[in-house]
Design a protein around this motif. Structure first.
Motif, short mmCIF file in Angstrom:
data_model
loop_
_atom_site.label_atom_id
_atom_site.label_comp_id
_atom_site.label_asym_id
_atom_site.label_seq_id
_atom_site.Cartn_x
_atom_site.Cartn_y
_atom_site.Cartn_z
N SER A 2 -19.45 48.54 -0.37
CA SER A 2 -20.59 48.13 0.27
C SER A 2 -21.33 47.05 -0.23
N GLN A 3 -21.57 46.26 0.52
CA GLN A 3 -22.21 44.84 0.46
C GLN A 3 -23.68 44.74 0.77
N PRO A 17 -44.75 36.91 5.21
CA PRO A 17 -43.34 36.86 4.86
C PRO A 17 -43.05 38.20 4.03
N ALA A 18 -42.08 38.83 3.89
CA ALA A 18 -41.55 39.89 3.28
C ALA A 18 -40.04 40.02 3.09
N HIS A 19 -39.56 40.79 2.13
CA HIS A 19 -38.27 40.95 1.97
C HIS A 19 -37.38 42.03 2.59
N PHE A 20 -36.27 42.21 3.04
CA PHE A 20 -35.64 43.20 3.53
C PHE A 20 -34.28 43.25 3.19
N THR A 21 -33.72 44.27 2.50
CA THR A 21 -32.31 44.60 2.30
C THR A 21 -31.44 44.80 3.41
N LEU A 22 -30.59 43.75 3.44
CA LEU A 22 -29.75 44.00 4.46
C LEU A 22 -28.25 44.38 4.22
N TRP A 23 -27.48 45.28 4.75
CA TRP A 23 -26.29 45.60 4.35
C TRP A 23 -24.99 45.07 5.44
N ASP A 24 -24.34 44.32 4.51
CA ASP A 24 -23.22 43.72 5.48
C ASP A 24 -22.04 44.57 5.83
N SER A 25 -21.68 45.55 5.00
CA SER A 25 -20.81 46.62 4.92
C SER A 25 -21.24 47.81 4.19
N VAL A 26 -20.86 48.96 5.07
CA VAL A 26 -21.22 50.08 4.45
C VAL A 26 -20.06 51.19 4.10
N ASN A 27 -19.87 51.44 3.08
CA ASN A 27 -18.93 52.75 2.78
C ASN A 27 -19.47 53.95 2.62
N ASN A 28 -19.05 54.84 3.40
CA ASN A 28 -19.88 56.19 3.46
C ASN A 28 -19.62 56.98 2.34
N VAL A 29 -18.49 56.81 1.49
CA VAL A 29 -18.12 57.56 0.50
C VAL A 29 -18.65 56.97 -0.83
N LEU A 30 -18.89 55.59 -0.94
CA LEU A 30 -19.53 55.11 -2.09
C LEU A 30 -21.12 55.20 -1.94
N ASN A 31 -21.39 55.08 -0.83
CA ASN A 31 -22.89 55.22 -0.57
C ASN A 31 -23.25 56.17 0.12
N PHE A 61 -23.40 45.52 11.24
CA PHE A 61 -22.75 45.68 10.07
C PHE A 61 -21.40 46.24 10.43
N LEU A 62 -20.65 46.18 9.15
CA LEU A 62 -19.09 46.83 9.06
C LEU A 62 -19.38 48.11 8.39
N TYR A 63 -19.01 49.20 9.22
CA TYR A 63 -18.91 50.66 8.69
C TYR A 63 -17.60 50.89 8.39
N HIS A 64 -17.51 51.37 7.17
CA HIS A 64 -16.22 51.87 6.48
C HIS A 64 -16.40 53.46 6.49
N ASP A 65 -15.78 54.24 7.53
CA ASP A 65 -15.65 55.66 7.54
C ASP A 65 -14.36 55.98 6.88
N MET A 66 -14.60 56.45 5.59
CA MET A 66 -13.50 56.77 4.68
C MET A 66 -12.87 58.21 5.00
N GLN A 67 -13.76 59.13 5.73
CA GLN A 67 -12.93 60.34 6.08
C GLN A 67 -12.20 59.98 7.28
N LYS A 68 -12.74 59.27 8.27
CA LYS A 68 -11.88 59.02 9.43
C LYS A 68 -10.85 57.79 9.20
N GLY A 69 -11.07 57.15 8.39
CA GLY A 69 -10.15 55.86 7.92
C GLY A 69 -10.08 54.80 8.86
N VAL A 70 -11.36 54.53 9.43
CA VAL A 70 -11.53 53.48 10.34
C VAL A 70 -12.68 52.45 9.93
#
Ligand SMILES: [Zn+2]
Length: 90
Positions: A2-3, A17-31, A61-70
């Motif tokens: 996850s990035q 102005p404010a800050h926002f955390t944005l995820w480029d990719s998400v791994n559903n097992v790691l996070n 964002f890119l979503y890594h679904d580890m259960q489905k493997g896609v």
């Protein structure tokens, strides 16, 4: 993996102005907490530290679904997620 990165944005409610955390990719097992946020539609919810207002930040964002493997391009904007159901992402 996850990035994430932090971006600066302007609050649409108070204009400060404010800050926002944005995820480029998400791994559903790691996070797994991110997957939960996605399900609750709080994943892309921006809370302004100045005025307390909340607003959704629309980005893809890119979503890594580890259960489905896609890997899938998902949208962090509520309502768009799941629209592709039934379509083929070959
Ligand atoms: Zn604000």
């Amino acid at each position: 993996m996850s990035q994430k990165r932090t971006i600066e944005l302007t609050c649409p409610m108070c204009g400060k102005p404010a800050h926002f955390t944005l995820w480029d990719s998400v791994n559903n097992v790691l996070n797994p907490e991110l997957e939960e946020q996605l399900l609750k539609n709080t994943f892309a919810l921006f809370s302004c530290p100045h005025c307390g207002g909340q607003n959704y930040v629309a980005y893809d964002f890119l979503y890594h679904d580890m259960q489905k493997g896609v890997d899938d391009i998902s949208s962090a904007f509520p309502g768009r997620k799941g629209q592709g159901e039934g379509e083929c992402f070959a």
